[in-house]
Design a protein around this motif. Sequence first.
Motif, short mmCIF file in Angstrom:
data_model
loop_
_atom_site.label_atom_id
_atom_site.label_comp_id
_atom_site.label_asym_id
_atom_site.label_seq_id
_atom_site.Cartn_x
_atom_site.Cartn_y
_atom_site.Cartn_z
N LYS A 212 -3.26 -9.07 -4.10
CA LYS A 212 -4.61 -9.40 -4.51
C LYS A 212 -5.63 -9.10 -3.41
O LYS A 212 -6.78 -8.75 -3.69
CB LYS A 212 -4.69 -10.87 -4.92
CG LYS A 212 -3.95 -11.14 -6.23
CD LYS A 212 -4.04 -12.58 -6.66
CE LYS A 212 -3.34 -12.79 -8.00
NZ LYS A 212 -3.36 -14.19 -8.45
N PHE A 213 -5.20 -9.23 -2.15
CA PHE A 213 -6.09 -8.88 -1.04
C PHE A 213 -6.40 -7.38 -1.07
O PHE A 213 -7.54 -6.97 -0.81
CB PHE A 213 -5.45 -9.24 0.29
CG PHE A 213 -6.31 -8.91 1.48
CD1 PHE A 213 -7.38 -9.72 1.83
CD2 PHE A 213 -6.06 -7.78 2.24
CE1 PHE A 213 -8.18 -9.42 2.92
CE2 PHE A 213 -6.86 -7.46 3.32
CZ PHE A 213 -7.92 -8.28 3.66
N ASN A 214 -5.42 -6.58 -1.41
CA ASN A 214 -5.64 -5.14 -1.54
C ASN A 214 -6.62 -4.85 -2.67
O ASN A 214 -7.51 -3.99 -2.54
CB ASN A 214 -4.31 -4.44 -1.80
CG ASN A 214 -4.47 -2.93 -1.92
OD1 ASN A 214 -4.76 -2.24 -0.95
ND2 ASN A 214 -4.31 -2.41 -3.12
N LEU A 215 -6.49 -5.60 -3.79
CA LEU A 215 -7.42 -5.44 -4.90
C LEU A 215 -8.84 -5.83 -4.49
O LEU A 215 -9.81 -5.12 -4.80
CB LEU A 215 -6.95 -6.31 -6.07
CG LEU A 215 -7.88 -6.40 -7.28
CD1 LEU A 215 -7.98 -5.04 -7.97
CD2 LEU A 215 -7.39 -7.46 -8.26
N LYS B 110 0.83 -1.20 0.00
CA LYS B 110 0.00 0.00 0.00
C LYS B 110 0.86 1.26 0.00
O LYS B 110 0.51 2.26 -0.60
CB LYS B 110 -0.92 0.01 1.22
CG LYS B 110 -2.10 -0.94 1.11
CD LYS B 110 -3.06 -0.79 2.28
CE LYS B 110 -3.75 0.55 2.24
NZ LYS B 110 -4.71 0.71 3.35
N ALA B 111 2.00 1.18 0.69
CA ALA B 111 2.87 2.35 0.78
C ALA B 111 3.74 2.52 -0.46
O ALA B 111 4.03 3.65 -0.88
CB ALA B 111 3.76 2.24 2.02
N SER B 112 4.18 1.42 -1.06
CA SER B 112 5.16 1.50 -2.14
C SER B 112 4.60 1.18 -3.53
O SER B 112 5.23 1.54 -4.54
CB SER B 112 6.31 0.54 -1.86
OG SER B 112 5.85 -0.82 -1.88
N ASN B 113 3.46 0.46 -3.58
CA ASN B 113 2.91 -0.02 -4.86
C ASN B 113 3.91 -0.89 -5.62
O ASN B 113 3.89 -0.93 -6.86
CB ASN B 113 2.46 1.14 -5.74
CG ASN B 113 1.21 1.82 -5.22
OD1 ASN B 113 0.36 1.18 -4.61
ND2 ASN B 113 1.11 3.13 -5.42
N GLU B 114 4.76 -1.57 -4.91
CA GLU B 114 5.75 -2.45 -5.52
C GLU B 114 5.10 -3.79 -5.86
O GLU B 114 4.61 -4.50 -4.99
CB GLU B 114 6.92 -2.68 -4.56
CG GLU B 114 8.00 -3.62 -5.07
CD GLU B 114 8.62 -3.13 -6.36
OE1 GLU B 114 8.41 -3.79 -7.40
OE2 GLU B 114 9.29 -2.08 -6.32
N ILE B 115 5.09 -4.15 -7.16
CA ILE B 115 4.43 -5.38 -7.59
C ILE B 115 5.41 -6.53 -7.74
O ILE B 115 4.99 -7.67 -7.92
CB ILE B 115 3.67 -5.17 -8.92
CG1 ILE B 115 4.64 -4.78 -10.03
CG2 ILE B 115 2.57 -4.13 -8.75
CD1 ILE B 115 3.99 -4.72 -11.40
#
Length: 372
Positions: free
Chosen positions: A237-240, A206-211
């Motif tokens: 995916k949980f964030n999605l 959430k902080a970095s958006n590192e995929i």
Amino acid sequence: MLEKHEKRDVLYKYRGKTCLNCELPLEKSDHFCPNCGQKNSTRKLNFSDFIVEFFSGLFSYDSRLQRTLRVLLFKPGQISKDYINGKRMRYANPFRFYLSASIIFFLIAGISESFEGVNLQEQDENFQNEVAKIQQDTLLQSELNEIPALKQNNIKLDSLIKSIPSKRKETEESYKDVYLSQTELDSTNYINRNATKFTIFYRYYKASNEISPEAAMTELQYEKTKWNYWLYEKSIKFNLIYNNPKIFADYFISKLPFIIFFYLPVFALFIWLLYLRRSFNYMEHLVFAFHVQTTLFVLYIIGYSIDYILNSDWGIALANTVFIFYLYKSMRNFYGQGRVKTVLKFVLLNIIFFTLAIIAAIIALIVSFSIF
């Protein structure tokens, strides 16, 4: 005698001495193979044969389907009794018929939900607001970047904003608040270790958006194992799902016919234990369970169709009411016990059904999320 017969019936000259499918020896009088059921004919396939075979198979299936639906709906328990007593060719296969009915039901349920204008408007409202907000922010930023003082000093507004501490970011939960080193994680038990890692991964994303899991493990100084990569991907995916729960709901609902298909054998085991003193074996209980569940889907198909056509909400309620009476009559007719015993087992069976359904739903949610 045979020559005269061939002149009257031209089909006899196409009768073979062996079955072309299973090679069983045949007589000229054999219209079909007694072993595999294939037609005894050596004639080459032509268009008329193809059309005749297609429509005969279609009408035969429709006839069996109509009979199955008629007996299933209007004679509770009878179709299961006939099937276990060997009268099977007249009815559709209970397992395939269940899958067909369940898939049709979920398709109709999905269509009826998707085409409700109010629901679509509610689903799209947040998205449209977010798009408008982004467009406004972009326009505002482009205008502010044209301010002479900023333009003269070659200062971009976005870099200026980044240099200002954000109160929102300060109030957000940071992964650093729960961060543990690899050594500290190894000292905890398996459940706590993975729960903590999942929380760290979720907050870090959430902080970095590192995929990239590999880049995340490097930054967090964790072991680059397949398990850590998988857990990090699941946190993404949980964030999605957290921000778009309908995505996972649609995915989970699409798997429900197959989830219930594997749930019913477990439920049939409890039916077998409940009727242990009766002369039914496990497979006969399983056939009964599939027929009853198929009936529920058929009633729901009718109920959803009524609600969709009449724009009402009593179709499904009526289907549930009918099914309660139907289940009691099915148990009474199939197992042949008295009213008191049937009512007691009916109540007990419903308690077992809902308890198992809750457990199965939890397991299914976990498994569905694991493979999502």
